[in-house]
Write a protein that holds these residues in place. Structure first.
Motif, PDB file in Angstrom:
ATOM      1  N   ASP A 156       0.799  -1.130  -0.030  1.00 42.96           N
ATOM      2  CA  ASP A 156      -0.163  -0.040  -0.097  1.00 42.96           C
ATOM      3  C   ASP A 156       0.934   1.389   0.057  1.00 42.96           C
ATOM      4  OD1 ASP A 156      -2.205   1.551   0.341  1.00 42.96           O
ATOM      5  OD2 ASP A 156      -2.300   1.492   2.382  1.00 42.96           O
ATOM      6  N   PRO A 157       1.319   1.583  -1.040  1.00 44.90           N
ATOM      7  CA  PRO A 157       2.334   2.489  -1.368  1.00 44.90           C
ATOM      8  C   PRO A 157       2.290   3.859  -0.594  1.00 44.90           C
ATOM      9  CG  PRO A 157       1.715   2.238  -3.379  1.00 44.90           C
ATOM     10  CD  PRO A 157       1.041   1.165  -2.628  1.00 44.90           C
ATOM     11  N   VAL A 158       3.081   4.256   0.218  1.00 47.93           N
ATOM     12  CA  VAL A 158       3.086   5.889   0.481  1.00 47.93           C
ATOM     13  C   VAL A 158       4.343   6.455   0.060  1.00 47.93           C
ATOM     14  CG1 VAL A 158       3.091   7.295   2.543  1.00 47.93           C
ATOM     15  CG2 VAL A 158       1.720   5.276   2.904  1.00 47.93           C
ATOM     16  N   LEU A 159       4.065   7.641  -0.656  1.00 50.09           N
ATOM     17  CA  LEU A 159       5.368   8.090  -1.217  1.00 50.09           C
ATOM     18  C   LEU A 159       6.028   8.718  -0.128  1.00 50.09           C
ATOM     19  CD1 LEU A 159       4.498   9.435  -4.683  1.00 50.09           C
ATOM     20  CD2 LEU A 159       5.347   7.216  -4.069  1.00 50.09           C
ATOM     21  N   PRO A 160       7.626   9.041  -0.112  1.00 48.64           N
ATOM     22  CA  PRO A 160       7.970   9.845   0.987  1.00 48.64           C
ATOM     23  C   PRO A 160       7.750  11.408   0.296  1.00 48.64           C
ATOM     24  CG  PRO A 160       9.404   7.970   0.299  1.00 48.64           C
ATOM     25  CD  PRO A 160       8.353   7.700  -0.568  1.00 48.64           C
ATOM     26  N   GLU A 161       7.874  12.215   1.221  1.00 48.15           N
ATOM     27  CA  GLU A 161       7.703  13.679   0.944  1.00 48.15           C
ATOM     28  C   GLU A 161       8.498  13.895  -0.435  1.00 48.15           C
ATOM     29  OE1 GLU A 161       5.333  17.001   1.041  1.00 48.15           O
ATOM     30  OE2 GLU A 161       5.154  15.290   2.264  1.00 48.15           O
ATOM     31  N   SER A 162       9.833  13.633  -0.176  1.00 49.97           N
ATOM     32  CA  SER A 162      10.962  13.933  -1.072  1.00 49.97           C
ATOM     33  C   SER A 162      10.752  13.361  -2.451  1.00 49.97           C
ATOM     34  CB  SER A 162      12.079  13.486  -0.493  1.00 49.97           C
ATOM     35  OG  SER A 162      12.315  12.023  -0.304  1.00 49.97           O
ATOM     36  N   TYR A 163       9.882  12.163  -2.625  1.00 47.74           N
ATOM     37  CA  TYR A 163       9.434  11.795  -3.899  1.00 47.74           C
ATOM     38  C   TYR A 163       8.258  12.513  -4.784  1.00 47.74           C
ATOM     39  CZ  TYR A 163      11.666   7.250  -2.867  1.00 47.74           C
ATOM     40  OH  TYR A 163      12.368   6.278  -2.542  1.00 47.74           O
ATOM     41  N   ARG A 164       7.559  13.410  -3.962  1.00 48.91           N
ATOM     42  CA  ARG A 164       6.456  13.832  -4.545  1.00 48.91           C
ATOM     43  C   ARG A 164       6.404  14.914  -5.448  1.00 48.91           C
ATOM     44  NH1 ARG A 164       1.699  12.809   0.149  1.00 48.91           N
ATOM     45  NH2 ARG A 164       2.625  10.977   0.983  1.00 48.91           N
ATOM     46  N   SER A 215      -5.361  -0.203  -8.961  1.00 54.09           N
ATOM     47  CA  SER A 215      -5.652   0.652  -7.930  1.00 54.09           C
ATOM     48  C   SER A 215      -4.364   1.198  -6.951  1.00 54.09           C
ATOM     49  CB  SER A 215      -6.564  -0.064  -6.596  1.00 54.09           C
ATOM     50  OG  SER A 215      -5.910  -1.204  -6.111  1.00 54.09           O
ATOM     51  N   ILE A 216      -3.444   0.524  -7.054  1.00 57.16           N
ATOM     52  CA  ILE A 216      -2.048   0.678  -6.701  1.00 57.16           C
ATOM     53  C   ILE A 216      -1.498   1.773  -7.424  1.00 57.16           C
ATOM     54  CG2 ILE A 216       0.218   0.160  -5.999  1.00 57.16           C
ATOM     55  CD1 ILE A 216      -0.891  -2.526  -4.977  1.00 57.16           C
ATOM     56  N   GLN A 217      -1.584   1.790  -8.824  1.00 61.19           N
ATOM     57  CA  GLN A 217      -1.002   2.768  -9.509  1.00 61.19           C
ATOM     58  C   GLN A 217      -1.433   3.989  -9.620  1.00 61.19           C
ATOM     59  OE1 GLN A 217      -1.767   0.408 -13.041  1.00 61.19           O
ATOM     60  NE2 GLN A 217       0.256  -0.318 -13.354  1.00 61.19           N
ATOM     61  N   LYS A 218      -2.926   4.079  -9.171  1.00 59.12           N
ATOM     62  CA  LYS A 218      -3.657   5.227  -9.210  1.00 59.12           C
ATOM     63  C   LYS A 218      -3.240   5.901  -8.039  1.00 59.12           C
ATOM     64  CE  LYS A 218      -8.716   6.953  -8.934  1.00 59.12           C
ATOM     65  NZ  LYS A 218      -9.828   6.663  -8.676  1.00 59.12           N
ATOM     66  N   LYS A 219      -2.984   5.200  -6.701  1.00 59.56           N
ATOM     67  CA  LYS A 219      -2.843   5.809  -5.626  1.00 59.56           C
ATOM     68  C   LYS A 219      -1.599   6.550  -5.492  1.00 59.56           C
ATOM     69  CE  LYS A 219      -2.440   4.697  -0.531  1.00 59.56           C
ATOM     70  NZ  LYS A 219      -2.444   3.949   0.612  1.00 59.56           N
ATOM     71  N   VAL A 220      -0.554   5.888  -6.416  1.00 60.14           N
ATOM     72  CA  VAL A 220       0.583   6.718  -6.428  1.00 60.14           C
ATOM     73  C   VAL A 220       0.568   7.981  -7.066  1.00 60.14           C
ATOM     74  CG1 VAL A 220       2.989   6.528  -7.587  1.00 60.14           C
ATOM     75  CG2 VAL A 220       2.021   4.605  -6.358  1.00 60.14           C
ATOM     76  N   ILE A 221      -0.276   7.924  -8.381  1.00 62.89           N
ATOM     77  CA  ILE A 221      -0.525   8.952  -9.187  1.00 62.89           C
ATOM     78  C   ILE A 221      -1.104  10.303  -8.198  1.00 62.89           C
ATOM     79  CG2 ILE A 221      -1.424  10.068 -10.925  1.00 62.89           C
ATOM     80  CD1 ILE A 221      -1.379   7.488 -12.260  1.00 62.89           C
ATOM     81  N   GLU A 222      -1.896   9.842  -7.270  1.00 60.33           N
ATOM     82  CA  GLU A 222      -2.778  10.775  -6.480  1.00 60.33           C
ATOM     83  C   GLU A 222      -1.825  11.415  -5.510  1.00 60.33           C
ATOM     84  OE1 GLU A 222      -6.061   8.367  -5.427  1.00 60.33           O
ATOM     85  OE2 GLU A 222      -7.298   9.158  -7.038  1.00 60.33           O
ATOM     86  N   GLN A 223      -0.876  10.684  -5.087  1.00 53.83           N
ATOM     87  CA  GLN A 223       0.258  11.409  -4.190  1.00 53.83           C
ATOM     88  C   GLN A 223       1.336  12.308  -4.703  1.00 53.83           C
ATOM     89  OE1 GLN A 223       1.641   8.444  -1.095  1.00 53.83           O
ATOM     90  NE2 GLN A 223       0.376   6.922  -2.229  1.00 53.83           N
ATOM     91  N   MET A 224       1.338  12.809  -6.196  1.00 54.31           N
ATOM     92  CA  MET A 224       2.129  13.454  -6.525  1.00 54.31           C
ATOM     93  C   MET A 224       1.359  14.880  -6.296  1.00 54.31           C
ATOM     94  SD  MET A 224       4.323  11.487  -7.742  1.00 54.31           S
ATOM     95  CE  MET A 224       5.351  12.690  -8.389  1.00 54.31           C
ATOM     96  N   LYS A 225       2.405  15.978  -5.896  1.00 56.77           N
ATOM     97  CA  LYS A 225       2.088  17.290  -5.548  1.00 56.77           C
ATOM     98  C   LYS A 225       1.532  17.945  -6.643  1.00 56.77           C
ATOM     99  CE  LYS A 225       5.128  18.146  -1.739  1.00 56.77           C
ATOM    100  NZ  LYS A 225       6.615  18.963  -1.340  1.00 56.77           N
ATOM    101  N   ALA A 226       2.264  17.706  -8.074  1.00 59.64           N
ATOM    102  CA  ALA A 226       1.719  18.493  -9.262  1.00 59.64           C
ATOM    103  C   ALA A 226       1.859  17.405 -10.123  1.00 59.64           C
ATOM    104  CB  ALA A 226       2.631  19.586  -9.482  1.00 59.64           C
ATOM    105  N   ARG A 227       1.201  17.632 -11.396  1.00 55.89           N
ATOM    106  CA  ARG A 227       1.209  16.374 -12.439  1.00 55.89           C
ATOM    107  C   ARG A 227       2.601  16.287 -12.920  1.00 55.89           C
ATOM    108  NH1 ARG A 227       1.172  13.390 -16.262  1.00 55.89           N
ATOM    109  NH2 ARG A 227      -0.730  12.774 -17.464  1.00 55.89           N
TER     110      ARG A 227
END
Length: 307
Positions: A107-115, A128-140
């Protein structure tokens, strides 16, 4: 110029007509990282491993500029394990064992430095995992690429359709393209798939090369004829790593630059198959890569005079 690589870090047991290994490091994110790190740093890895994943492998990746802040280690479970046997043509294989192990907990949680990464490569995981990663990005991000497979088309099609709307590049093989589009012609299949969301489609055809589609444009890259093919495992992920590594290094997401990226990816994949697992990828130098890319250029470059 950071590149996020999301996927598995695992163990494989592989049997081909040319040899056998009972346990070797594998996983989509592993192959992507080893390939892409030749072109761009850092690679920001997102994965999950068990207590049995070797520390020396982590150190090997770190030395190549792979950040492991996004890799979770589960202390009481084993790493993902896959076992397969390839047929003589090396294009078809039988899966013998799939032990998900820690992957059940992914259940991936991106570190702040990745976002704020500009480039994202989503390995073959549940949509659903792929989508969750995209949704954690700060900007597109500038470019999001993803891999998927027939299993998700059969078991998670609504989720797959959602994530296809969120990505720029889809990488699949020819049988998957036909299944996803319900079209036999790959040209018709490509048009149907691009209407689902991705602006670019890469259809991998194994030893027969790869096709790149964008709008009404098509580019074909051949595969390099190799004398020895020991193990095709990870070749598609290595291709993805080379492709995204070149794109991230140049920061150019034009169709013309993607043609070059396809050749770079194909060159990296041609190294991968020369030994079991990622072993060959650990050996190659910048000079080796340059020489191999030149071989690809010479393979398709010709002058012709129409009479």
């Amino acid at each position: 110029m950071s590149l996020i690589a999301v996927g598995t870090m695992a163990f494989d047991a592989i049997e081909t007509p040319f040899g056998k290994v009972n346990q070797i490091v594998g996983g989509s994110a592993t192959y992507v990282a080893y390939a892409a790190s030749n072109f761009v740093k850092p690679i920001q890895q997102v994965s999950i491993v068990g207590y049995d994943f070797p520390q020396e492998e982590m150190e090997s990746l770190s030395k190549r500029g792979v950040q492991l802040d996004g890799v979770v280690t589960v202390p009481d479970k084993k790493s993902f394990f896959w076992s397969g046997r390839y047929h003589m043509d090396m294009n078809s294989r039988d899966t013998l064992v799939t032990d998900l192990n820690v992957l059940l907990d992914f259940d991936p949680v991106l570190p702040e430095s990745y976002r704020d990464a500009e480039f994202v490569m989503l390995g073959n995981l549940h949509p659903s995992i792929q989508k969750k990663v995209i949704e954690q990005m700060k900007a597109r991000p500038k470019l999001i690429a993803m891999d998927t497979m027939n299993f998700w088309m059969e078991s998670a099609m609504p989720e797959l359709e959602e994530v296809l709307k969120m990505v720029d590049v889809l990488m699949i093989n020819d049988s998957e393209a036909r299944q996803l589009s319900a079209q036999f012609s790959l040209v018709k299949a490509a048009k149907a798939i691009m209407q689902m969301g991705p602006k670019y489609l890469i259809i991998k055809k194994g030893e027969h090369g790869a096709l790149l589609f964008h709008e009404d444009k098509v580019f074909f890259a051949p595969a390099l004829p190799l004398e020895d093919v020991f193990d095709p495992t990870g070749a598609g992920d290595t291709f993805a790593g080379g492709f995204m590594g070149h794109i991230a290094r140049t920061k150019d997401i034009s169709f013309e630059n993607m043609k070059t990226a396809i050749i770079v990816g194909s060159a990296m994949a041609s190294f991968c198959v020369e030994k079991f697992g990622p072993d060959r990828l650990k050996e190659i130098t910048a000079a080796d890569i340059h020489s191999r890319i030149e071989q690809f250029v010479n393979l398709v470059n010709f002058d012709i005079e129409l009479v």
